[in-house]
Write an enzyme that holds these catalytic residues in place. Structure first.
Site, PDB file in Angstrom:
ATOM      1  CB  SER A  13      -8.246   0.789   5.545  1.00 17.16           C
ATOM      2  OG  SER A  13      -8.873   2.061   5.473  1.00 17.16           O
TER       3      SER A  13
ATOM      4  CB  SER B  44      -7.885   3.422   2.522  1.00 17.91           C
ATOM      5  OG  SER B  44      -7.100   2.954   3.603  1.00 17.91           O
TER       6      SER B  44
ATOM      7  CE  LYS C 216      -3.968   1.883   2.622  1.00 18.35           C
ATOM      8  NZ  LYS C 216      -4.804   1.658   3.824  1.00 18.35           N
TER       9      LYS C 216
END
Lengths: 546, 546
Positions: A287, A263, A186
């Site tokens: 997330s 996310s 990420k």
């Protein structure tokens, strides 16, 4: 290669067709192509056979039924300009009505090539028409497509999923239990040699190159994993939708036509697409759990503080946790075991509890699937517990998260007005207005909630759905997304407030357009029980699917 | 989504099939799948309908005819393990023999998903058989595939083409004439923040991160182009094959089943695949001209020294040049104009000459296509010229190239035995044994040749094929590749010795398995005429294709 100039632009034909019928078919073929180029949805609908059996497949999904195909087209926004360079006709022998498989090669204006395979069938009334097919669209085309398989040119990387990727991007640092595993990192973690972008291109442009891997990245590389690439995130990780205004909405291979969740959106899609075996993500308010739930993946939000946040761009440090998304529980455990301090794993009391107040946040079909599943569990008595005022906890969570997020990013955001998408900008703006008193009060609520949760749960495992619904459709409005977000965060904030680890296991399915969609079963355990919780979820999964 | 458990594993069926016939079809479908998984080439051949009309398409190519499909399979080396999760049957109404479109979804063990569309036809003698299809393969299957369209899961990046890629990897530095253009940078050029790998992973692992873009990269970025990624090269650029033992053979979308050419192999494939608009490469002995020729692209090797080599990992500095590969002459000119010093463009005397001695290096079909094309040229008298002893020039070129390449890389190669592929290693080893006397003598030959070329060409443009043949097949042996290499280098060494610019324009086509394949028309002009040479090639292309 091999662009033969055959009559009427046909490259090859196998089987016999009356010339007028051939002209009629080519008229439909080229009429369909023209409708594609102009994105004439009405015409495209007419060119596809009506009914529930019509098929259309491409690398993102196989759609079954005329209406699903039509709905997909409404979202697609057209096909890039292209030229047909080969047309191969294969008449299906003896078919009645006439059926012809048409295989065509297309060359997009942007280069590369595409391929279309279409099974065309002559409509029942075509024979009664004049050979002159002018106005065919109005009357309905003489030939329709009952099945299509298409693919276009592949980009170097899918920018919805990846910021940068390599073969590999960064090699493993040693050989170990993760040999052969590939990681999608990420874009919040430091990877030596790259800047952290946080899902905001303007932030990336100003960010320094990192010189040291984040601890969480280094742990996986030491265990044998290679880094495939740096994957997209919602802006500053402050969303659970997976819709980044800059890089787009990440695909959800498990539910075509739905958002992928965030996310940790890029890592989740990368794993679901088979482009990485481990998605390295973060979970502040859901997330990891939410994209795992939406895409049918395994995921864990670790105990708060259990995994070093060194080298991580924070969102709200009181709640930020590191975790992973995988396709299998075995890989999830391997990633966790490679990262968590050895010997840190607490044992687990495998008794389950539920909070009907929490589950009440969910859509009815999720509640139903959850209730069915918990009824099935033959081990671990499932007791209903009272976690107190969850609305109050959720509000306090939001307040502290917002205040911390503003402390982390407010200065940069203030210096860069207009850079963030409207929903994310509004979230930060709300955070900027939280007073110290309000924040302090919220922290008191959270501290009390944490004590209460510890007491009520008493070392047992809380079961709940990982999200309030299956993945919302791409057509969902900002309001609908906001509503789902609030319902989901109310549920996920329990682990946030408690600092608890939470595993999402892809064990629920609910009805969805065209079939079913996954929803995660979430297991929330005591702090420090991360590995045992993965093991327990694995056992539950084996029991459920047996 | 939507994995319904239907009878016999069939997800949906449209149309009527007698149950025994259905069983027979499914037996063939699963038998074919089993043959795929075991890569049983004999069985796979039997499952595809014989004859020249059978089709098989995937993202790399559409193959026409049973035997081409069979040859492709022989090279493929099997299909990765996968599980079929959906099977949709669509009976073609009234077909005789029976025809069924089977659309199936597969999930590779490595994740992601694939889709297969197959038109199955019942064989003529199937009805005479017992319903028991045991031993069906030996007798030939009861159903065969007459057309198939398949695609599998897409990797994050195609490692045969790219070392690393992004969305973008590096943004443009300014707005300009190359706005919107995307660049694949050969892994010999410095890109700030990345190391230079030179096509050798071990070299990459030890290489420092570059802090400044190579001049050629900076020029494109200043003109508005973004860098998509760093693309593969043959090891240290010392090959024209495009076969790197570490990253694999780059695909050639223009000639399925053939090599793509190198050493600017990654940039060429990236452009041909539509993954970049400009391939930034180098050409020492043909490394731009050859992949351009093999893949039907435009390319230019610039005048030696016209483009700064700052930030470039050299191979043989006396011959190393920078250049570009594109799909259109307009983009080639734009890239050249953005990079070459302004006002440097010499005018050009648009008279053509050929050297039959040079063309004699080519395969007969290339000579024929070249002769036909030069006969067509209505402007510019094509005169035959005598360039002297070209074997001597080629030998001298090889000697100086080998000596310089060893001076550049010898120390590293000596310190890393066994790292290079055998053909490249042998090339360097030969270079290591060139004596100072032999090198000095070769330089004298080259100096004389350069003077002679200047005199004989007298400012005119030399026409020749860009390579001695179309792209060799993937099945070509090392010996065959070596032979083609020698024949091609004999031709390309004229520009090398003269320091001349050379444009390759995709204007020749020759017969090839299953159709035709491109060969480049090469225009060699006086030093400094680079832009005018592109313009002239553009004019010739317009005349040829008019």
């Amino acid at each position: 290669m091999g662009r033969h100039s055959a009559p009427l632009g046909v490259t090859s034909i196998d089987g016999e067709l009356d010339e007028n019928v051939l002209l009629e078919l080519l008229d439909a073929f080229h009429g369909y192509e023209a409708a594609l180029m102009s994105n004439d949805l009405e015409a495209l609908d007419l060119y596809f056979a009506p009914g529930p059996s019509t098929l259309r497949g491409d690398p993102s999904a196989l759609l079954v039924g005329h209406d699903r195909i039509s709905a997909f087209r409404g979202l697609r926004g057209g096909v890039p300009p292209r030229t047909i360079t080969e047309v191969h006709l294969r008449v299906v022998a003896g078919s009645s009505p006439l059926a012809v498989l048409v295989v065509s090669v297309s060359v997009p204006a942007k280069g590369g090539s595409g391929l279309q395979t279409q099974l065309w069938t002559r409509t029942a009334d075509a024979e009664e028409r004049a050979a002159d097919t002018a106005g065919a669209i109005a009357a309905g085309p003489a030939w329709v497509i009952s099945a299509a398989h298409v693919h276009g040119a592949t980009p170097a990387v899918d920018g919805r999923v990846w910021r940068v990727a390599g073969a590999p991007l960064v090699p493993a640092a040693a050989s170990g239990p993760l040999d052969g595993a590939t990681v999608a990192v990420k874009d919040l973690f430091a990877v030596a040699g790259f800047a952290i972008g946080g899902g905001v291109p303007q932030y990336l442009a100003e960010a320094p190159l990192e010189t040291v891997d984040a601890d969480a990245v280094a742990a996986l590389r030491r265990a044998g994993a290679t880094v495939v690439g740096i994957a997209q995130t919602d802006e500053f990780a402050y969303s659970i939708a997976g819709r980044n205004v800059h890089s787009g909405t990440t695909p959800n291979p498990a539910v075509p036509g739905a958002i992928g969740g965030g996310s940790s959106s890029g890592p989740a899609s990368a794993v679901a697409l088979g482009q990485a075996t481990i998605g390295l993500g973060t979970d502040t308010g859901g997330s990891i759990r939410v994209p795992a739930s939406y895409q049918g993946l395994w995921g864990i939000r670790t105990t708060h503080g259990a995994v070093s946040a060194e080298g991580l761009l924070p969102l709200a440090p009181s709640f930020d946790t590191v975790g992973w998304l995988t396709r299998t529980p075995e890989m999830l455990r391997a990633a966790a075991a490679a990262t968590l301090p050895s010997g840190a794993g607490a044992a687990l009391d495998a008794r389950f509890v539920v909070s009907h107040d929490l589950v009440a946040s969910c859509a009815p079909e999720v509640q139903e699937a959850f209730d069915e599943l918990t009824d099935e569990l033959v081990f671990g008595l499932v007791e209903d517990v009272d976690l107190g005022d969850l609305d109050e906890v959720f509000a306090a969570f939001r307040t502290v998260q917002g205040a911390e997020a503003w402390r982390v990013h407010g200065e940069w955001i203030t210096a860069h007005p207009g850079v963030l998408g409207p929903d994310i900008a509004e979230r930060f703006e709300l955070g900027s207005r939280i007073t110290p008193d309000a924040e302090a009060a919220a922290r008191q609520v959270l501290a009390a909630a944490r004590d209460r949760f510890d007491e009520v749960l008493a070392g047992r495992v809380l079961l709940l759905p990982s999200a309030s619904s299956a993945a919302p459709q791409l057509t969902a409005s900002a309001d609908e997304i906001a509503t789902v977000r609030a319902a989901t965060l109310r549920m996920t904030s329990v682990a946030g407030a408690g600092g608890f680890p939470a595993v999402s296991a892809p064990l629920l399915r609910v009805p969805a357009p065209g079939g079913t969609a996954p929803v995660g079963l979430c297991l929330v355990g005591p702090r420090g029980s991360d590995l045992a919780l993965i093991d327990l979820a694995t056992t539950v999964a084996a029991q459920i699917t047996a």
